[in-house]
Design an enzyme around this catalytic site. Structure first.
Site, mmCIF file in Angstrom:
data_model
loop_
_atom_site.group_PDB
_atom_site.id
_atom_site.type_symbol
_atom_site.label_atom_id
_atom_site.label_comp_id
_atom_site.label_asym_id
_atom_site.label_seq_id
_atom_site.Cartn_x
_atom_site.Cartn_y
_atom_site.Cartn_z
ATOM 1 N N GLU A 146 0.846 -1.207 0.000
ATOM 2 C CA GLU A 146 0.000 0.000 0.000
ATOM 3 C C GLU A 146 0.877 1.250 0.000
ATOM 4 O O GLU A 146 0.644 2.201 0.752
ATOM 5 C CB GLU A 146 -0.920 0.004 1.228
ATOM 6 C CG GLU A 146 -1.764 -1.252 1.351
ATOM 7 C CD GLU A 146 -2.741 -1.227 2.521
ATOM 8 O OE1 GLU A 146 -2.978 -0.156 3.096
ATOM 9 O OE2 GLU A 146 -3.283 -2.298 2.849
HETATM 10 C C1 XIL Z 1 -8.306 2.870 3.142
HETATM 11 C C2 XIL Z 1 -8.924 3.346 1.829
HETATM 12 O O1 XIL Z 1 -7.910 3.824 0.985
HETATM 13 C C3 XIL Z 1 -9.960 4.427 2.093
HETATM 14 O O2 XIL Z 1 -10.659 4.769 0.902
HETATM 15 C C4 XIL Z 1 -10.948 3.979 3.170
HETATM 16 O O3 XIL Z 1 -11.810 5.045 3.481
HETATM 17 C C5 XIL Z 1 -10.240 3.516 4.406
HETATM 18 O O4 XIL Z 1 -9.291 2.500 4.068
HETATM 19 N N1 XIL Z 1 -4.714 0.129 5.522
HETATM 20 C C6 XIL Z 1 -5.424 -0.724 4.713
HETATM 21 C C7 XIL Z 1 -6.301 -0.166 3.660
HETATM 22 O O5 XIL Z 1 -5.238 -1.954 4.796
HETATM 23 O O6 XIL Z 1 -7.412 -0.985 3.407
HETATM 24 C C8 XIL Z 1 -6.757 1.234 4.003
HETATM 25 O O7 XIL Z 1 -7.484 1.763 2.875
HETATM 26 C C9 XIL Z 1 -5.567 2.108 4.337
HETATM 27 C C10 XIL Z 1 -4.828 1.569 5.537
#
Ligand code: XIL
EC number: 3.2.1.8
Length: 369
Positions: A259
């Site tokens: 991410e």
């Molecule tokens: C985030 C998304 O990007 C947003 O759109 C949502 O509102 C909240 O979640 N860790 C994770 C992701 O594993 O699923 C998260 O994604 C960010 C932090």
């Protein structure tokens, strides 16, 4: 220094002047890094539905792996106890298949973005039933189509102890093993990952290593660990990231950066003595770049991305995938987190989908060879 000069160079000027994206680059991230690791992005609904042609072209051209940003989370895909909402996820999987992309499932067991009905469940048996049915149904539906699952997401606290989620509270620490076993049964071919943020940091890393070792000792299948990589240009620490890559891979599993984004904005928790619960919304100090990203910060961002990808390349034998958390700056969740309504610039493509200097720095690491 190198980038200070490049910033003034012709090609950069061409981008700044609005030269169109495909004309700028003869190559792409996924082709440049083809022999090293997959290059992924997180898709929102608008991407999956191919609503914006520029975004669509960019995604297909640059990335060979996709993760659903929200639509496979249990609150979306499993909104009521006996009702699933498969439509968006079906479309996501079709999009990946039709474009020959590596498809990641995100995520099966997570304390956040849970459906409302889960908070009303009280007995351990009912929590177990929810988790079991959820994994069987969701992982089972996409068996053979999803390449990799984030089976358990964010099970750890910063000090490496287990987070007191509904799963830990009701099922005890064995829930992690149960989840991995259920996933392996539902989709025997998918690569199974444990995913979390800050697990490059020593204390939390130790907690993750513990989880992985326990799974391995009990003969439970785990193929990799996902380091989320929500970092900041101000505090990026390459040494701890390198230590984490090495230590995790010594367990015989792959490491993915799942991410990735680099915030350029101040975080409330960076301000010493600041109360994290304080309301920073609307404060210009916390949202300094509404009129555009200053050149100096653009250069720092490019340099940080270059340092990071240099490290990734050094350890490419251990890394399966690097996925950016979003397609372009306008789409990034960091415009709304941890403070709503800000203008952030954490990715390689700007709000017009044009490649930033950071894109160039990541690509040039490959063409320089
Ligand atoms: C985030 C998304 O990007 C947003 O759109 C949502 O509102 C909240 O979640 N860790 C994770 C992701 O594993 O699923 C998260 O994604 C960010 C932090």
């Amino acid at each position: 220094m190198k980038y200070q000069n490049q910033l003034k160079s012709l090609s950069w000027a061409a981008i700044a002047l609005g030269m169109s994206y495909p004309a700028y680059s003869q190559t792409s991230l996924k082709s440049a890094y083809q022999k090293d690791f997959l290059i992924g992005t997180a898709l929102g609904t608008s991407h999956i539905e191919e609503r914006n042609e520029t975004a669509n072209l960019l995604i297909k051209r640059e990335f060979n792996a996709i993760t659903p940003e929200n639509i496979m989370k249990s609150e979306v895909i499993h909104p009521e106890i006996n009702r699933y909402n498969f439509d968006p996820a079906d479309k996501f999987v079709e999009y990946g298949q039709k474009n020959n992309m590596y498809i990641v499932g995100h995520t099966l067991v997570w304390h956040s973005q849970l459906p409302r009905f889960v908070s009303k469940i009280n007995s351990p048996d009912s929590v177990r039933l929810f988790m079991t049915e959820h994994i069987k149904t969701v992982a089972g539906r996409y068996a053979g189509k999803i390449n990799s699952w984030d089976v358990v997401n964010e099970a750890l606290n910063e000090d490496g102890t287990l987070r007191k989620s509904v799963f830990l509270n009701k099922l005890g620490e064995g829930y992690i093993k149960e989840a991995f076993e259920l996933a392996a049964k539902a989709d025997p071919k998918a690569a199974l990952y444990y995913n979390d943020y800050n697990i490059e940091q020593p204390a939390k890393r130790k907690g993750a290593i513990d989880i992985i070792k326990k799974l391995q000792a009990s003969g439970t299948k785990i193929d990799g660990v996902g380091i989320q990589g929500h970092w900041s240009i101000n505090t990026l620490n390459l040494k701890v990231i390198e230590d984490a890559i090495v230590e995790f891979s010594q367990l015989g599993i792959k490491v993915a950066f799942t991410e990735l984004d680099l915030t350029v904005l101040p975080n409330p928790w960076d301000l010493r003595g600041a109360d994290v619960n304080q309301n920073f919304e609307g404060s210009p100090k916390m949202n300094p770049y509404t009129a555009g990203l200053p050149d100096s910060v653009q250069v720092t961002l490019a340099q940080k991305y270059e340092d990071l990808f240099k490290l990734f390349l050094k350890h490419k034998d251990k890394i399966s995938r690097v996925t950016f958390w979003g397609v372009n700056d306008g789409h990034s969740w960091l415009n709304g987190f941890p403070i709503r309504g800000r203008t952030n610039y954490p990715l390689l493509f700007d709000r017009e989908f044009k490649p930033k200097l950071a894109y160039k720095s990541v690509l040039e690491l490959k063409s320089a060879k």
